[in-house]
Design a protein around this motif. Structure first.
Motif, PDB file in Angstrom:
ATOM      1  N   GLY A 106      40.617  41.243  41.289  1.00  0.00           N
ATOM      2  CA  GLY A 106      39.867  40.008  41.115  1.00  0.00           C
ATOM      3  C   GLY A 106      40.113  39.110  42.320  1.00  0.00           C
ATOM      4  O   GLY A 106      41.263  38.751  42.601  1.00  0.00           O
TER       5      GLY A 106
ATOM      6  N   GLY B   3      39.800  35.311  40.843  1.00  0.00           N
ATOM      7  CA  GLY B   3      40.444  35.201  39.545  1.00  0.00           C
ATOM      8  C   GLY B   3      39.803  34.103  38.724  1.00  0.00           C
ATOM      9  O   GLY B   3      38.662  33.695  38.986  1.00  0.00           O
TER      10      GLY B   3
ATOM     11  N   SER C 168      45.862  33.206  41.385  1.00  0.00           N
ATOM     12  CA  SER C 168      44.895  34.277  41.632  1.00  0.00           C
ATOM     13  C   SER C 168      45.594  35.584  41.946  1.00  0.00           C
ATOM     14  O   SER C 168      45.207  36.654  41.456  1.00  0.00           O
ATOM     15  CB  SER C 168      43.964  33.901  42.787  1.00  0.00           C
ATOM     16  OG  SER C 168      43.138  32.837  42.434  1.00  0.00           O
TER      17      SER C 168
ATOM     18  N   GLU D 273      45.605  39.157  39.648  1.00  0.00           N
ATOM     19  CA  GLU D 273      44.504  39.850  40.316  1.00  0.00           C
ATOM     20  C   GLU D 273      44.161  41.213  39.734  1.00  0.00           C
ATOM     21  O   GLU D 273      43.021  41.652  39.806  1.00  0.00           O
ATOM     22  CB  GLU D 273      44.805  39.997  41.801  1.00  0.00           C
ATOM     23  CG  GLU D 273      45.966  40.906  42.132  1.00  0.00           C
ATOM     24  CD  GLU D 273      46.178  41.071  43.626  1.00  0.00           C
ATOM     25  OE1 GLU D 273      46.700  42.123  44.021  1.00  0.00           O
ATOM     26  OE2 GLU D 273      45.836  40.161  44.411  1.00  0.00           O
TER      27      GLU D 273
ATOM     28  N   SER E  56      36.559  36.669  37.378  1.00  0.00           N
ATOM     29  CA  SER E  56      36.494  36.446  38.810  1.00  0.00           C
ATOM     30  C   SER E  56      35.060  36.646  39.286  1.00  0.00           C
ATOM     31  O   SER E  56      34.473  37.702  39.034  1.00  0.00           O
ATOM     32  CB  SER E  56      37.418  37.429  39.536  1.00  0.00           C
ATOM     33  OG  SER E  56      37.426  37.178  40.922  1.00  0.00           O
TER      34      SER E  56
END
Length: 282
Positions: free
Chosen positions: A230, A233, A258, A262, A271
């Motif tokens: 991601g 995120g 993030s 991820e 995301s």
């Protein structure tokens, strides 16, 4: 789903009109830019390498990679975006991108096994038909050297819906509009994004992926899937995103969150962008 000539022209018009110019420098594009560079950097060798940036837009990633000392070849479908990238290069005192040219991601005029790393940071967005997405992935596979790495971007199936529900939807009035609801119903059920006439600034005709679909397409192309990450995120939905990003401490917190989530499968769809990593078998 087949794409019409009108829709093909819509895609070209969207990018020829400058949709990518400065996009990564404003709004939530700033976190996409920083996170994408960080993720790509994990797969860059320390020595000079040959990189194909296919669907390179206005050249942001190509310029960054060339400045790091790599031999970068950029390919982009929209002629005006290519012209913009060429002008940017001419006006900046940075190492040159080796080549910048107009090309379709499904047909790149380069030899087999000639790239160490290939970026597909946009072509899959605008190939609504699975056969065409696989064609782009097969072309990237052809170009990669054995053991080479592919990084391929996809838009999450839930991106428009979450945008409409988030602070980026203003007062959330979009959910009361019939055209918006019709649009996201098609996205959520089939992954097909068809831009209504009411929203001319929305992204042009596109396909929005589920994480599992992206992995399946990569593996169907004969590549080994390593990860799906991601990019932004869930942090892009934070109220006052721009204000938080301008504060160094808050920006570092957003980037850390993030990074921490991820690869959490349960959050990948939140995301707006996903970046999948694959390797060509030796």
């Amino acid at each position: 789903m087949d794409i019409t000539q009108t829709e093909k022209q819509q895609i070209l018009d969207f990018y020829n009109a400058g949709a990518e110019q400065g996009r990564l420098e404003r709004g939530i594009g700033v976190i996409e830019w920083e996170r994408s560079k960080e993720i790509i950097s994990r797969y860059l060798p320390t020595s000079k390498t040959v990189i194909y940036d296919i669907g390179g837009g206005t050249g942001a990633y190509s310029r960054w990679l060339a400045a790091l000392g790599h031999e970068v070849h950029m390919f982009e479908l929209a002629p005006e975006a290519v012209l913009y990238a060429q002008k940017q290069q001419a006006s900046n005192d940075i190492p040159a991108i080796h080549t910048i040219e107009v090309a379709d991601a499904r047909h790149i005029a380069r030899a087999d096994e000639s790239a160490d790393l290939v970026l597909l940071m946009g072509p899959l967005y605008h190939l609504p038909d699975r056969k065409e997405r696989l064609a782009a992935l097969h072309e990237a596979t052809r170009l990669l050297k054995p053991g080479g790495t592919l990084l391929v971007a996809a838009i999450s199936r839930f991106s428009s819906t979450l945008w409409g529900l988030s602070v980026f939807g203003g007062q959330n009035n979009l959910i009361d509009e019939a055209a918006f609801m019709t649009m996201i119903e098609m996205e959520l059920t089939e992954g097909q994004h068809i831009r209504p006439a009411e929203y001319p600034k929305f992204i042009s005709r596109a396909f929005f992926h589920l994480p599992a679909d992206l992995r399946n397409e990569i593996e169907a192309s004969g590549l080994t899937h390593l990860a799906t990450i991601g990019v932004e995120g869930p942090v892009w939905i934070v109220p006052a995103f721009t204000e938080k990003w301008e504060n160094k401490q808050s920006r570092e917190a957003l980037l850390k969150i993030s990074s921490l989530v991820e690869d959490q499968e349960s959050l990948l769809g939140m995301s707006p962008h996903m970046l999948a990593v694959a390797r060509k078998k030796i």
